[in-house]
Design a protein around this motif. Structure first.
Motif, short mmCIF file in Angstrom:
data_model
loop_
_atom_site.label_atom_id
_atom_site.label_comp_id
_atom_site.label_asym_id
_atom_site.label_seq_id
_atom_site.Cartn_x
_atom_site.Cartn_y
_atom_site.Cartn_z
N GLU A 204 0.78 -1.24 -0.19
CA GLU A 204 -0.08 0.04 0.08
C GLU A 204 0.98 1.28 -0.02
O GLU A 204 2.00 1.31 0.43
N GLU A 205 0.32 2.28 -0.52
CA GLU A 205 1.18 3.55 -0.58
C GLU A 205 1.87 4.08 0.78
O GLU A 205 2.94 4.47 0.62
N THR A 229 4.85 0.71 -4.41
CA THR A 229 3.56 0.63 -4.78
C THR A 229 3.48 0.77 -6.12
O THR A 229 3.72 1.73 -6.74
#
Length: 355
Positions: A204-205, A229
């Motif tokens: 995830e970011e 990401t």
């Protein structure tokens, strides 16, 4: 050319990585096993020193070093069987980049891989070992028969028998010690577990740079593990240089995926970059670390290796600081070296030869 094979389980982000590395967005899909054919691309290695050298020399052309990269079907087919096409392509690669999924999202089903990178890494390593075991099993009887009638084939049979036992137990060949002769024998089989691996964890970011190594203790300790990401990296790769730089900075993506992965691959393969430069072209070349000047000359042209006389050598940063090659020579930054000189990373070479 150095070749890199991207692999992993389905829906981990393999094709997003390929798109980010090659700036080719086609093929990205949200459903499992969407990649059915092998695609080939080129990674142009980001190199600010090369650009600065080319500018100082007024070169008409600046040519970066490149890596060849492939993206194909997942390592395993639906149902868990090995995909023979993928195994065949990976066997030809110098290095593998394995993508592991650590993100969740309803738009990209995770049924083909799950979201636990540790379990995915274990599954991939086991699949590679099984592939090697099956390959050795198909050859060991032939080698045993050869060893019976031809004593000189005994060593090859013993090497393959040992490798077969390790793979059959789910072990990795590159975690064992092998002599140069044994490695030469195994090279004919191109086993997957003998190849170096870079692991990309598709996160995830907010997880980039903020979490410990999620596969520590599962993958070999010397393997690079890079959290990224890939959705954002692929988007950034499609932009022009200015917008790409702004996006990389805004999202904290560092130098970008091409620079990060290519450096990890070169480090893993122990490759060295050197330069040649003149008004026509400034170019980066890749050779194995520790290569001598004569071998480096052969990378540029076989005539240079055959007729090698000497090499003028200067460290790229020192040459740039001096104001260019001619200025560096005038300031005695450049020196003369013979054929056995071990080329250092970021050296500039001017080869003198006669044929």
């Amino acid at each position: 050319m150095v070749t890199v094979g991207i692999t992993g389980l389905s829906n981990t982000g393999k094709t997003s990585l390929f798109a980010a590395l090659t700036a080719r967005p086609e093929g990205i899909a949200s459903f499992p096993f969407s990649t059915t054919e092998t695609r080939l691309g080129i990674i142009r290695i980001v190199d600010p020193l090369l650009e600065e050298l080319g500018r100082l020399e007024g070169s008409a052309r600046i040519t970066p070093a490149t890596l060849e990269v492939t993206d194909g079907p997942p390592l395993q087919e639906p149902g868990g069987d090995l995909d023979t096409r993928t195994v065949g392509n990976l066997s030809q690669a110098d290095c593998m980049v394995v993508v592991l999924r650590a993100f969740t999202g309803p738009s990209v089903p995770d049924g083909g891989s799950g979201t636990d990178p540790r379990s995915q890494a274990e599954e991939v390593l086991l699949a590679m070992a099984i592939s090697d075991a099956q390959m050795f099993e198909g050859s060991i009887l032939r080698l045993r028969n050869q060893a019976t009638s031809r004593p000189e084939r005994r060593a090859a049979y013993e090497t393959v028998a040992r490798a077969s036992g390790i793979s059959g137990d789910g072990g990795l060949l590159r975690e064992r010690l092998w002599s140069d002769i044994e490695l030469k024998t195994l090279a004919d089989f191109a086993p997957l577990t003998l190849k170096p691996v870079v692991w990309v964890v598709n996160v995830e970011e907010e997880q980039v740079g903020g979490t410990p190594n999620p596969v520590e203790g599962v993958v070999p300790s010397g393997d690079p593990v890079v959290p990224m990401t890939l959705r954002l990296e692929a988007e950034a790769a499609m932009l022009d240089a200015r917008d790409q730089a702004e996006m990389l900075q805004a999202f904290g993506l560092g130098r970008g995926v091409a620079a990060t992965i290519s450096q990890a691959v070169l480090d893993t393969l122990a490759m060295c970059t050197f330069y040649t430069c003149n008004s026509r072209e400034t170019r980066a070349w890749l050779i194995p670390a520790g290569s001598n000047a004569r071998r480096a000359a052969g990378k540029v042209h076989s005539d240079m290796e055959r007729g090698f006389i000497r090499a003028e050598v200067g460290a790229a940063q020192a040459v740039i600081a001096a104001g260019g090659w001619d200025a560096a020579r005038a300031k005695a930054v450049v020196r003369v070296e013979g054929r056995d000189y071990p080329v250092q990373s970021r050296d500039i070479l001017q080869i003198r030869f006669s044929v």
